[in-house]
Scaffold this active site. Structure first.
Site, PDB file in Angstrom:
ATOM      1  N   TRP A 165       0.859  -1.183   0.000  1.00 17.56           N
ATOM      2  CA  TRP A 165       0.000   0.000   0.000  1.00 17.56           C
ATOM      3  C   TRP A 165       0.895   1.232   0.000  1.00 17.56           C
ATOM      4  O   TRP A 165       1.773   1.370   0.863  1.00 17.56           O
ATOM      5  CB  TRP A 165      -0.883   0.039   1.241  1.00 17.56           C
ATOM      6  CG  TRP A 165      -1.951  -1.008   1.301  1.00 17.56           C
ATOM      7  CD1 TRP A 165      -2.213  -1.978   0.384  1.00 17.56           C
ATOM      8  CD2 TRP A 165      -2.913  -1.185   2.357  1.00 17.56           C
ATOM      9  NE1 TRP A 165      -3.277  -2.747   0.795  1.00 17.56           N
ATOM     10  CE2 TRP A 165      -3.731  -2.282   1.998  1.00 17.56           C
ATOM     11  CE3 TRP A 165      -3.158  -0.531   3.559  1.00 17.56           C
ATOM     12  CZ2 TRP A 165      -4.767  -2.724   2.803  1.00 17.56           C
ATOM     13  CZ3 TRP A 165      -4.189  -0.966   4.360  1.00 17.56           C
ATOM     14  CH2 TRP A 165      -4.991  -2.041   3.985  1.00 17.56           C
ATOM     15  N   GLN A 186      10.424   3.789  -4.637  1.00 14.01           N
ATOM     16  CA  GLN A 186       9.111   3.684  -4.022  1.00 14.01           C
ATOM     17  C   GLN A 186       8.568   2.275  -4.259  1.00 14.01           C
ATOM     18  O   GLN A 186       8.678   1.727  -5.352  1.00 14.01           O
ATOM     19  CB  GLN A 186       8.159   4.733  -4.606  1.00 14.01           C
ATOM     20  CG  GLN A 186       6.851   4.829  -3.851  1.00 14.01           C
ATOM     21  CD  GLN A 186       6.005   6.032  -4.288  1.00 14.01           C
ATOM     22  OE1 GLN A 186       6.367   6.755  -5.209  1.00 14.01           O
ATOM     23  NE2 GLN A 186       4.897   6.242  -3.611  1.00 14.01           N
ATOM     24  N   HIS A 187       7.967   1.677  -3.232  1.00 17.58           N
ATOM     25  CA  HIS A 187       7.661   0.259  -3.299  1.00 17.58           C
ATOM     26  C   HIS A 187       6.619  -0.085  -4.354  1.00 17.58           C
ATOM     27  O   HIS A 187       6.708  -1.146  -4.981  1.00 17.58           O
ATOM     28  CB  HIS A 187       7.217  -0.244  -1.933  1.00 17.58           C
ATOM     29  CG  HIS A 187       8.352  -0.353  -0.957  1.00 17.58           C
ATOM     30  ND1 HIS A 187       8.182  -0.421   0.398  1.00 17.58           N
ATOM     31  CD2 HIS A 187       9.703  -0.384  -1.160  1.00 17.58           C
ATOM     32  CE1 HIS A 187       9.356  -0.505   0.998  1.00 17.58           C
ATOM     33  NE2 HIS A 187      10.291  -0.477   0.073  1.00 17.58           N
ATOM     34  N   MET A 220       4.169   5.302   5.361  1.00 19.91           N
ATOM     35  CA  MET A 220       5.180   5.008   6.369  1.00 19.91           C
ATOM     36  C   MET A 220       6.487   4.445   5.819  1.00 19.91           C
ATOM     37  O   MET A 220       7.502   4.435   6.506  1.00 19.91           O
ATOM     38  CB  MET A 220       4.601   4.036   7.405  1.00 19.91           C
ATOM     39  CG  MET A 220       5.422   3.935   8.672  1.00 19.91           C
ATOM     40  SD  MET A 220       4.531   3.027   9.961  1.00 19.91           S
ATOM     41  CE  MET A 220       5.771   3.012  11.252  1.00 19.91           C
ATOM     42  N   GLU A 228       1.313  -3.819   4.654  1.00 14.65           N
ATOM     43  CA  GLU A 228       0.806  -2.721   5.466  1.00 14.65           C
ATOM     44  C   GLU A 228      -0.490  -3.083   6.174  1.00 14.65           C
ATOM     45  O   GLU A 228      -0.745  -2.634   7.305  1.00 14.65           O
ATOM     46  CB  GLU A 228       0.597  -1.471   4.600  1.00 14.65           C
ATOM     47  CG  GLU A 228       1.854  -0.701   4.271  1.00 14.65           C
ATOM     48  CD  GLU A 228       2.680  -1.308   3.154  1.00 14.65           C
ATOM     49  OE1 GLU A 228       3.803  -0.839   2.902  1.00 14.65           O
ATOM     50  OE2 GLU A 228       2.198  -2.273   2.522  1.00 14.65           O
ATOM     51  N   GLU A 277       3.848  20.805  -4.978  1.00 10.64           N
ATOM     52  CA  GLU A 277       4.198  19.620  -4.194  1.00 10.64           C
ATOM     53  C   GLU A 277       4.648  19.965  -2.775  1.00 10.64           C
ATOM     54  O   GLU A 277       4.610  21.115  -2.348  1.00 10.64           O
ATOM     55  CB  GLU A 277       5.286  18.814  -4.920  1.00 10.64           C
ATOM     56  CG  GLU A 277       4.743  17.630  -5.708  1.00 10.64           C
ATOM     57  CD  GLU A 277       4.294  16.480  -4.800  1.00 10.64           C
ATOM     58  OE1 GLU A 277       4.350  16.618  -3.553  1.00 10.64           O
ATOM     59  OE2 GLU A 277       3.890  15.437  -5.345  1.00 10.64           O
ATOM     60  N   HIS A 388      15.468   3.517   1.641  1.00 12.34           N
ATOM     61  CA  HIS A 388      14.169   4.114   1.357  1.00 12.34           C
ATOM     62  C   HIS A 388      13.759   5.118   2.426  1.00 12.34           C
ATOM     63  O   HIS A 388      12.591   5.254   2.767  1.00 12.34           O
ATOM     64  CB  HIS A 388      13.086   3.021   1.237  1.00 12.34           C
ATOM     65  CG  HIS A 388      11.866   3.502   0.505  1.00 12.34           C
ATOM     66  ND1 HIS A 388      10.628   2.951   0.698  1.00 12.34           N
ATOM     67  CD2 HIS A 388      11.704   4.477  -0.402  1.00 12.34           C
ATOM     68  CE1 HIS A 388       9.742   3.555  -0.072  1.00 12.34           C
ATOM     69  NE2 HIS A 388      10.375   4.484  -0.755  1.00 12.34           N
TER      70      HIS A 388
END
Length: 495
Positions: A165, A186-187, A220, A228, A277, A388
């Site tokens: 997530w 980013q995962h 997170m 998650e 942003e 990360h």
């Protein structure tokens, strides 16, 4: 701990603490939603529930500033506290402690239930039209309307071992396509890479308006291959309820307001950006060609509520969500690395560019560090090695234990009075940086590397503070507090 299982339960909780304002007048999605969100965010106003959006059917609602700092006096993190199942007045370091503890707890996997309110309405094929929804044009200078600003993308690896997530912005392109700025490390970008390497399209679901804790855990940056949903189960001590999507092999929170399903077509590239942003600026007027997110289904609750964040000058949700949850990650990570950390706090007011680290009072006696300079350098090197995580940070302040890193007065006092103007600085070269950080040069942002500065703000141990809590004996403190509490108000007619 009180788990709020839906966004609507969360709104009731906000109303109970007088931190929700309902606007019944018609609001335009063209800049007006963004302006309302920006103003209430910048001025500490209540969350804003917009009941009528021009050009959209009655019942479609927007929630602006859903997790920004609260208007509740003395409790700026009340929205975060309620989201995480705590009392509204819980201070941020206590909230962080709960997230730190959950990182060492056994995961509690979610349960899949046969149906959920998120599927009260099901739109398939051509009926899955994104333009039905009041996606806003947020800032002057944005490249288009944004379908996602705080929603959670759900992606699963091709071998089904890892479901992630994560939050990423998504720009509306047309009725059935979005462009999303994601990529490794980013995962959700890592998982997308796995599908692309197989030559296959990536299934996705975008969840808008899930139960409030979902946004926090999605921001997170937990370790790779962490689930998650199972982390939140561990945090709350009970499993989350998910439902299966209609057109993709994924599960989503059952109480979500809106779910968009589809696949990423790596061969269909469409423009995305620019967008105001988290650093607080509109970047130069250019866009990127990114893979299209094709929509195959949209499901939603009756009279759905769409949360919206208007990113920019701190403090907004980009800073509260990232600041609080990453602080818990930093604290856990640095302790695991053997650093004597009392707390690590990504300061939201700095657009989460600055990490304040307080060290244990007895670090000189319990560690092998021979000086504050050596300790500060070790913290800088450990932060640089944090997977990360290090790319969020441009500056690190290492502070004494008597300072509260969540209190800007303490942080600035420690920085100004305990850091030597030249000798108290350590530069870590060639650290990972984020392209959104305008303090770096164009060349550094393009390369993704630049320097991080560590400030040694640890004072001489012989310094004696004049602060109330440090300087006065306990009995004097208690007597003073009792006298203050029992004193006459000004209206009593003092001559």
């Amino acid at each position: 701990m009180k788990h709020l299982p839906s966004l609507r339960d969360y709104l009731d909780a906000l109303a109970d603490i007088d931190d929700l304002h309902v606007i019944d007048e018609e609001v335009d999605a063209e800049l007006e939603i963004g302006a309302i969100a920006r103003h209430t965010t910048e001025h500490g106003g209540p969350a804003q529930l917009l009941s009528r959006i021009r050009g959209h059917r009655p019942g479609f609602r927007v929630l602006a500033a859903p997790a920004a700092l609260s208007s509740r006096p003395g409790s700026p993190y009340a929205r975060a506290a309620l989201s995480l199942g705590r009392g509204a007045d819980t201070p941020p370091l206590a909230l962080m402690d709960g997230l730190v503890a959950a990182q060492a707890a056994a995961p509690v996997p979610p349960v899949v239930v046969p149906s959920g309110k998120c599927q009260e309405n099901v739109l398939l094929g051509e009926d899955a039209d994104l333009t039905r929804f009041p996606f806003p044009f947020l800032h002057q200078g944005d490249g288009g309307r944004y379908a996602n600003t705080i929603g959670t993308f759900v992606l699963r690896s091709p071998d089904r071992r890892w479901t992630n997530w994560g939050i990423a912005r998504a720009m509306l392109h047309d009725a059935h396509r979005m462009a999303t700025f994601t990529g490794s490390p980013q995962h959700i970008g890592v998982i997308d890479d796995l599908w692309r390497e197989r030559g296959e399209r990536t299934p996705f679901a975008l969840v808008l308006g899930a139960e409030p804790a979902v946004s926090f855990v999605s921001a997170m940056s937990l370790p790779e291959e962490t689930d998650e949903a199972a982390f939140l189960g561990a945090y709350f001590g009970k499993p989350l309820e998910l439902v299966r999507c209609k057109t993709v092999d994924l599960e989503v929170p059952a109480s979500a307001e809106i779910v968009i399903e589809g696949y990423i077509d790596h061969d269909d590239r469409i423009p995305e950006g620019p967008m105001g942003e988290m650093a607080g600026y509109i970047p130069e007027a250019h866009s990127w060609l990114l893979p299209a997110y094709h929509v195959t289904a949209i499901t939603h609750r009756n009279d759905p509520i769409m949360p919206v964040v208007c990113a920019g000058k701190p403090v907004d949700e980009d800073h509260t969500l990232i600041g609080l949850t990453h602080s818990a990650r930093w604290t856990h990570y640095l302790r695991e690395a053997g650093i004597p950390v009392a707390a690590a706090w990504m300061i939201p007011e700095t657009a989460v560019h600055v990490l304040a680290v307080t060290v244990d009072a007895d670090w000189r006696e319990t560690t092998s560090f021979t000086s504050s300079q050596e300790l500060s350098r070790a913290i800088g090197e450990a932060c640089n090695a944090f997977p990360h995580g290090g790319w969020w940070i441009t500056r690190i302040m290492v502070l004494d234990h008597d300072l509260d890193p969540t209190d800007l007065r303490d942080v600035l006092w420690g920085f100004a009075t305990r850091s030597h103007p030249s000798d108290g600085i350590h530069v870590v070269r060639d650290t990972a940086i984020m392209h959104l950080m305008v303090c770096y040069t164009d060349e550094e942002r393009a390369a993704g590397t630049g320097p991080t500065v560590v400030f040694d703000c640890i004072g001489d141990p012989s310094l004696r503070s004049t602060a109330f809590a440090d300087n006065y004996p306990q009995d004097v403190q208690q007597r003073a507090l009792a006298l203050i509490a029992g004193g006459l108000p000004p209206a009593a007619g003092i001559a």
